[in-house]
Design an enzyme around this catalytic site. Structure first.
Site, PDB file in Angstrom:
ATOM      1  N   GLU A 242       0.823  -1.216   0.000  1.00  0.00           N
ATOM      2  CA  GLU A 242       0.000   0.000   0.000  1.00  0.00           C
ATOM      3  C   GLU A 242       0.856   1.265   0.000  1.00  0.00           C
ATOM      4  OE1 GLU A 242      -2.535  -3.270   0.808  1.00  0.00           O
ATOM      5  OE2 GLU A 242      -0.693  -2.661   1.860  1.00  0.00           O
TER       6      GLU A 242
ATOM      7  N   HIS B  89     -11.406  -6.271   8.157  1.00  0.00           N
ATOM      8  CA  HIS B  89     -12.077  -5.976   6.891  1.00  0.00           C
ATOM      9  C   HIS B  89     -13.340  -5.145   7.076  1.00  0.00           C
ATOM     10  CE1 HIS B  89      -9.630  -9.546   6.004  1.00  0.00           C
ATOM     11  NE2 HIS B  89      -9.563  -9.069   4.761  1.00  0.00           N
TER      12      HIS B  89
END
Length: 372
Positions: free
Chosen positions: A95, A165
């Site tokens: 990321e 998540h």
């Protein structure tokens, strides 16, 4: 939330953001003036917006983990086939590298649309977003910028995501001068707001409510259109209490408004849409009319963006408030898996507000004990 409402009732800050118009296209509110549409769910509306962004600007690029085949939520389906792998491509599972590359791409005058697979994974890129992208224009005295940067990330509950998540990290980025933070509530809003973010001359973090990717369906104009940033929308007018939220929480709050209406309570519901810079004037005008404010979001109550709204409105409307500002939010715990129904703010979560003097956050934290 509805039963709690029964008891409860009884100058934008630009923060070092450019205001220059990067695109001369007319910005439409809602779908007024835009051509005919068809029924789409939210992920399809996102996909349509990305198609338009790539088609209308040869400098636009879409990239991230697995976007080449459509991504885990299928938002980038068909893009690589249509525009080629040089403009739509997969990245390594890094990321920080994704956002670092996006900053460099945007700094060279391109439109960088970077996807973070889940908002929970955005934290390795936190330094790049906060210390590089947000400060790029300011530190160069406006000589350079990376205003063509949009970071997309699915956020919030999904029904079975657990603590890696399902997080809602918007408040972290709302603390950072130089960024815009945008969260849509529906397919029509998602398409128009995303196109505005991509064409905005400032770096934007665009959080997409993954819960609604397939659940939320509405008529979406097929044309290229944009919706204005930093303008809240009064979805429902009322006179007794103001409710403020964003993203997937708006559908929950609408249910609460309908239940409250059956009991004679008139609720005014506002979708903030842009969290930074947020539309203080619209919220203030509503609270001055109703005298009461309730804020709801999925993120934990402590340090959530609801606290900023509460503090700002208290400063502006102190003499008009007839009750303390209330917050109905997530719990101060990691996002749970099997206990997700206890964590999530629902339309009944404010039911323990027995008087105006009981802070909503205490009620939220006691919900697990009561099994509400």
């Amino acid at each position: 939330m509805a039963s709690g409402l029964r008891r409860f009732v009884g100058s934008l800050s630009r923060r070092n953001l450019s205001t220059a118009c990067a695109n001369k296209q007319l910005i439409q509110q809602h779908d007024g003036g835009v051509g005919s549409g068809k029924s789409l769910n939210l992920y399809s509306a996102i996909n349509q917006a990305l198609h338009i962004a790539l088609e209308t600007d040869p400098r636009a690029y879409v990239f991230g983990e697995d976007v080449g085949f459509g991504g885990v939520f299928r938002c980038t389906t068909g893009l690589a086939d249509r525009f080629g792998k040089s403009r739509v491509f997969n990245t390594p599972l890094c990321e920080q590298g994704i956002v670092g590359f996006a900053i460099g791409l945007a700094a060279m005058g391109n439109r960088a649309i970077a996807e973070i697979q889940f908002a929970d994974y955005i934290f390795p890129a936190f330094d790049q977003i906060v210390n590089e992208a947000a400060k790029f224009r300011y530190r160069s005295g406006n000589q350079f910028n990376c205003g063509g940067l949009t970071v997309r990330a699915p956020y919030g509950a999904v029904g079975h995501g657990g603590h890696y998540h399902s997080q809602s990290p918007e408040a972290f980025f709302c603390h950072v001068p130089g960024l815009k933070v945008v969260i849509p509530r529906s397919p029509r809003q998602a398409k128009g707001l995303l196109l505005s973010c991509i064409r905005d001359p400032n770096p934007v973090v665009f959080f997409e409510p993954k819960w609604l990717y397939r659940l939320s369906v509405e008529e979406v104009p097929e044309d290229d259109y944009m919706l204005p940033l930093s303008e809240a929308e009064v979805i429902r007018e009322g006179s007794d209490i103001t409710l403020v939220g964003w993203g997937a929480q708006l559908s929950i709050m609408e249910q609460a408004c309908l239940d409250a209406e059956k009991e004679g309570i008139s609720c005014e519901l506002i979708d903030l849409k842009t969290l930074i810079p947020w539309d203080k004037e619209t919220v203030e005008a509503s609270v001055r009319k109703t005298g009461r404010l309730l804020i709801s979001h999925e993120a934990p109550v402590t340090g959530g963006f609801g606290a900023e709204i509460s503090a700002s409105i208290l400063e502006r409307c102190f003499l008009r408030l007839e009750a303390p500002v209330a917050r109905v939010c997530g719990l101060d715990t990691p996002f749970p898996l099997v206990f997700e129904p206890f964590y999530m703010p629902t339309k009944n979560k404010a039911s323990c507000l027995e008087s105006f003097k009981v802070p909503a956050q205490h009620c939220c934290m006691n919900l697990t004990a009561h099994g509400s």
